[in-house]
Design an enzyme around this catalytic site. Structure first.
Site, PDB file in Angstrom:
ATOM      1  CG  ASP A   1      -0.513   5.565  18.818  1.00  0.00           C
ATOM      2  OD1 ASP A   1      -0.448   4.684  17.935  1.00  0.00           O
ATOM      3  OD2 ASP A   1       0.061   6.659  18.717  1.00  0.00           O
TER       4      ASP A   1
ATOM      5  CB  CYS B   1       0.205  15.144  11.014  1.00  0.00           C
ATOM      6  SG  CYS B   1       0.809  14.345  12.481  1.00  0.00           S
TER       7      CYS B   1
ATOM      8  CE  LYS C   1      -4.774   4.574  12.912  1.00  0.00           C
ATOM      9  NZ  LYS C   1      -3.504   5.144  12.437  1.00  0.00           N
ATOM     10  CG  ASN C   2      -1.373   2.215  13.558  1.00  0.00           C
ATOM     11  OD1 ASN C   2      -1.994   2.799  12.658  1.00  0.00           O
ATOM     12  ND2 ASN C   2      -1.044   2.810  14.683  1.00  0.00           N
TER      13      ASN C   2
ATOM     14  NE  ARG D   1       3.659  11.187  12.648  1.00  0.00           N
ATOM     15  CZ  ARG D   1       2.554  10.436  12.564  1.00  0.00           C
ATOM     16  NH1 ARG D   1       1.385  11.021  12.537  1.00  0.00           N
ATOM     17  NH2 ARG D   1       2.643   9.132  12.464  1.00  0.00           N
TER      18      ARG D   1
ATOM     19  NE  ARG E   1       3.034  11.332   9.386  1.00  0.00           N
ATOM     20  CZ  ARG E   1       3.984  11.892   8.654  1.00  0.00           C
ATOM     21  NH1 ARG E   1       3.695  12.942   7.963  1.00  0.00           N
ATOM     22  NH2 ARG E   1       5.187  11.415   8.609  1.00  0.00           N
TER      23      ARG E   1
ATOM     24  NE  ARG F   1      -6.426   9.956   9.948  1.00  0.00           N
ATOM     25  CZ  ARG F   1      -5.170  10.379   9.866  1.00  0.00           C
ATOM     26  NH1 ARG F   1      -4.864  11.603  10.214  1.00  0.00           N
ATOM     27  NH2 ARG F   1      -4.214   9.590   9.441  1.00  0.00           N
TER      28      ARG F   1
HETATM   29  C1  EPZ Z   1       3.510   4.863  13.754  1.00  0.00           C
HETATM   30  O1  EPZ Z   1       3.767   6.127  13.171  1.00  0.00           O
HETATM   31  C2  EPZ Z   1       2.006   4.809  13.999  1.00  0.00           C
HETATM   32  N1  EPZ Z   1       1.302   4.923  12.719  1.00  0.00           N
HETATM   33  C3  EPZ Z   1       1.594   5.959  14.928  1.00  0.00           C
HETATM   34  O2  EPZ Z   1       0.199   5.811  15.192  1.00  0.00           O
HETATM   35  C4  EPZ Z   1       2.367   5.796  16.243  1.00  0.00           C
HETATM   36  O3  EPZ Z   1       2.044   6.870  17.098  1.00  0.00           O
HETATM   37  C5  EPZ Z   1       3.883   5.799  15.952  1.00  0.00           C
HETATM   38  O4  EPZ Z   1       4.194   4.737  15.019  1.00  0.00           O
HETATM   39  C6  EPZ Z   1       4.703   5.563  17.208  1.00  0.00           C
HETATM   40  O5  EPZ Z   1       4.350   4.344  17.790  1.00  0.00           O
HETATM   41  C7  EPZ Z   1       1.196   3.812  11.941  1.00  0.00           C
HETATM   42  O6  EPZ Z   1       1.694   2.739  12.261  1.00  0.00           O
HETATM   43  C8  EPZ Z   1       0.436   3.975  10.654  1.00  0.00           C
HETATM   44  P1  EPZ Z   1       7.625   6.552  13.982  1.00  0.00           P
HETATM   45  P2  EPZ Z   1       5.227   6.428  12.515  1.00  0.00           P
HETATM   46  O7  EPZ Z   1       8.286   6.564  12.651  1.00  0.00           O
HETATM   47  O8  EPZ Z   1       5.796   5.182  11.961  1.00  0.00           O
HETATM   48  C9  EPZ Z   1      10.404  10.373  14.297  1.00  0.00           C
HETATM   49  C10 EPZ Z   1      -2.004   6.540  15.433  1.00  0.00           C
HETATM   50  O9  EPZ Z   1      -2.523   7.309  16.253  1.00  0.00           O
HETATM   51  N2  EPZ Z   1      10.826  10.044  12.921  1.00  0.00           N
HETATM   52  O10 EPZ Z   1       7.761   5.337  14.836  1.00  0.00           O
HETATM   53  O11 EPZ Z   1       5.060   7.594  11.624  1.00  0.00           O
HETATM   54  C11 EPZ Z   1       8.929  10.739  14.383  1.00  0.00           C
HETATM   55  O12 EPZ Z   1       8.733  12.106  14.081  1.00  0.00           O
HETATM   56  C12 EPZ Z   1      -0.677   6.898  14.803  1.00  0.00           C
HETATM   57  O13 EPZ Z   1      -2.496   5.436  15.080  1.00  0.00           O
HETATM   58  C13 EPZ Z   1      11.835  10.820  12.356  1.00  0.00           C
HETATM   59  O14 EPZ Z   1      12.337  11.767  12.959  1.00  0.00           O
HETATM   60  O15 EPZ Z   1       6.064   6.830  13.791  1.00  0.00           O
HETATM   61  C14 EPZ Z   1       8.619  10.400  15.819  1.00  0.00           C
HETATM   62  O16 EPZ Z   1       9.057  11.465  16.639  1.00  0.00           O
HETATM   63  C15 EPZ Z   1      -0.206   8.263  15.244  1.00  0.00           C
HETATM   64  N3  EPZ Z   1      12.251  10.508  11.094  1.00  0.00           N
HETATM   65  C16 EPZ Z   1       9.490   9.170  16.093  1.00  0.00           C
HETATM   66  O17 EPZ Z   1      10.526   9.196  15.091  1.00  0.00           O
HETATM   67  C17 EPZ Z   1      11.705   9.467  10.380  1.00  0.00           C
HETATM   68  O18 EPZ Z   1      12.152   9.221   9.240  1.00  0.00           O
HETATM   69  C18 EPZ Z   1       8.750   7.830  15.979  1.00  0.00           C
HETATM   70  O19 EPZ Z   1       8.045   7.866  14.761  1.00  0.00           O
HETATM   71  C19 EPZ Z   1      10.680   8.703  10.986  1.00  0.00           C
HETATM   72  C20 EPZ Z   1      10.266   9.001  12.254  1.00  0.00           C
END
Ligand code: EPZ
Length: 418
Positions: A305, A116, A22-23, A121, A92, A397
């Site tokens: 995850d 979410c 998916k990712n 996020r 998202r 999802r």
């Molecule tokens: C990706 O989400 C994945 N989704 C998530 O998978 C996964 O859990 C996550 O990476 C971490 O590995 C997809 O790839 C579509 P991040 P993403 O930006 O990119 C904070 C699943 O179950 N942050 O790496 O949204 C954020 O809140 C999903 O398949 C900010 O603060 O995650 C988090 O605490 C869930 N500001 C941390 O960074 C920002 O601008 C890492 O988030 C961006 C992120």
């Protein structure tokens, strides 16, 4: 809204094929917006999230043609660089259209994703990085309006590792003027897959898979054929399904070195694991798992995850374990549901302290987010009696035909309309 009915305990045995990631598929789908062309994508999993993303591409102007083994995307006539709230709130990852739309049109209107279940996020790191590349933003009525005359390559250093933030900048910088260097870049295999896809399209990306990625802006990209990565989180979920039920399963069509740390943890819990590059056999030999401590982090550390799935394993393991969640601020909602099944878990800030029990008892529980719902299925497989899991739209999802795959392994699981 459907629910799952699971009767346990059942030892799982047999073979399972892993679907596309998916990712990896979601950013690759948005990358097709970056340049007009015909894209032939294989191994895109059939999930709620990929269907939502395909709907979004159609709204933007793509023509989508579903073939038996591929999805053909024609992005030649895109004319509406806008991602509406009704789709973005469901997924998202829609924020990933920002980079390619800015690269192609110099403008984009994307609904703010909103929070979410697992956390607020925010996306400020995406916006800050894009503004360094010359993008101006106006945020009104919950929408981000982004504009730039030309994307300019520059040094981007993320304060925190962000997977989709890295992916947005990768897609924006491919057609930017000059070179972009991304430091503290995400190293996830899905980021590498996107970079490989963009390079197939004619981009000049190096360093992907490390925390420093260089992108030389090019004048043009072309439509290509590509096959997405297998899903490492689905792989890990099925490995835990075998371990928690004491069974023996072989996982095929995967990439074992993408789940190296999960294999290491399951070996620590007592599983016998053999693997080739593309298959993994886990044999728990009917044993009760040993408790294992987990601390989540950015790849190659233990994936957030997979945290809920290892929490489920530890609820019936021998011994006490500590699970530390370092990525998301609210990713323990599966715990109160598992407690309804007799699990003994204490929460202390971002740590779950789990005292393993001899058994769980089936109960009615509620799915709250994608990976939490997977962990409740795992708990239901090993619990004594019947477990009913409501709101399983969360699981749909991110898992392709999960109940059919589990039934093939001997699980007593059925989907019931509510
Ligand atoms: C990706 O989400 C994945 N989704 C998530 O998978 C996964 O859990 C996550 O990476 C971490 O590995 C997809 O790839 C579509 P991040 P993403 O930006 O990119 C904070 C699943 O179950 N942050 O790496 O949204 C954020 O809140 C999903 O398949 C900010 O603060 O995650 C988090 O605490 C869930 N500001 C941390 O960074 C920002 O601008 C890492 O988030 C961006 C992120």
């Amino acid at each position: 809204m459907d629910k799952f009915i699971i009767d346990g305990p059942t030892k799982l045995n047999g073979e399972v094929d892993i679907s596309g990631s998916k990712n990896a598929a979601l950013p690759i789908l948005t990358a097709c917006l970056g340049k007009p062309g015909i894209y032939i994508l294989k191994n895109v999993p059939n999930l709620r999230d990929t269907r939502t993303m395909l709907k979004l591409l159609e709204i933007i102007g793509c023509k989508i043609n579903h073939q038996p083994k591929a999805i053909i995307i024609d992005s030649n006539n895109c004319n509406n660089p806008e991602a509406p709230y009704e789709l973005v709130r469901k997924m998202r990852a829609s924020v990933l259209v920002l980079g390619p739309l800015l690269a192609r049109f110099g403008s984009a209107v994307v609904s703010l994703p909103g929070g979410c279940a697992i956390g607020t996020r925010p996306v400020e790191m995406h916006l800050d990085a894009l503004s360094k590349m010359g993008v101006t933003f106006d945020i009104q009525n919950g929408y981000i309006s982004a504009n730039c005359s030309r994307l300019i390559g520059c040094e981007i250093s993320f304060p925190k590792t962000t997977v989709t933030g890295t992916e947005n900048i990768l897609m924006a910088s491919t057609l930017a003027e000059g070179k972009t260097v991304i430091t503290n870049a995400a190293r996830e295999p899905e980021v590498v897959d996107l970079a490989n896809f963009l390079n197939e399209m004619g981009a000049e990306i190096t360093g992907h898979g490390t925390d420093v990625i260089e992108v030389k802006g090019v004048k043009s990209l072309r439509g290509v054929s590509y096959s997405a990565l297998p899903d490492r989180i689905e792989t890990g979920t099925f490995l835990v399904a075998a371990a928690i039920t004491g069974g023996e399963i072989t996982i095929k069509n995967t990439i074992s070195n993408h789940v190296a740390i999960i294999i290491e943890k399951l070996r620590q819990s007592g599983a016998i694991i053999d693997s080739t590059d593309s298959s993994i056999t886990l044999n728990m030999q009917g044993k009760r798992p040993k408790a294992v401590n987990i601390e989540t982090g950015a790849y190659p550390l233990f994936p957030t995850d997979m945290q809920a799935q290892l929490t489920a394993l530890n609820t019936i393991a021998s011994g006490t374990s500590i699970i530390k969640e370092n990525i998301f601020e609210n990713r323990f909602m599966h715990i109160q549901e598992m407690s309804r099944m007799g699990a003994e878990i204490k929460l202390e800030q971002n740590c779950a302290i789990i005292s393993g029990k001899d058994e769980l008892i089936g109960a009615s529980v509620m799915a709250t987010d994608l990976r939490a719902s997977a962990s409740l299925i795992l708990a239901g497989l090993v619990a004594k009696g019947t477990t009913e899991i409501e709101r399983i739209y969360h699981i749909d999802r991110g898992y392709d035909c999960i109940e059919e795959k589990l039934q093939q392994l001997g699980a007593d699981i059925h989907r019931m309309p509510m």
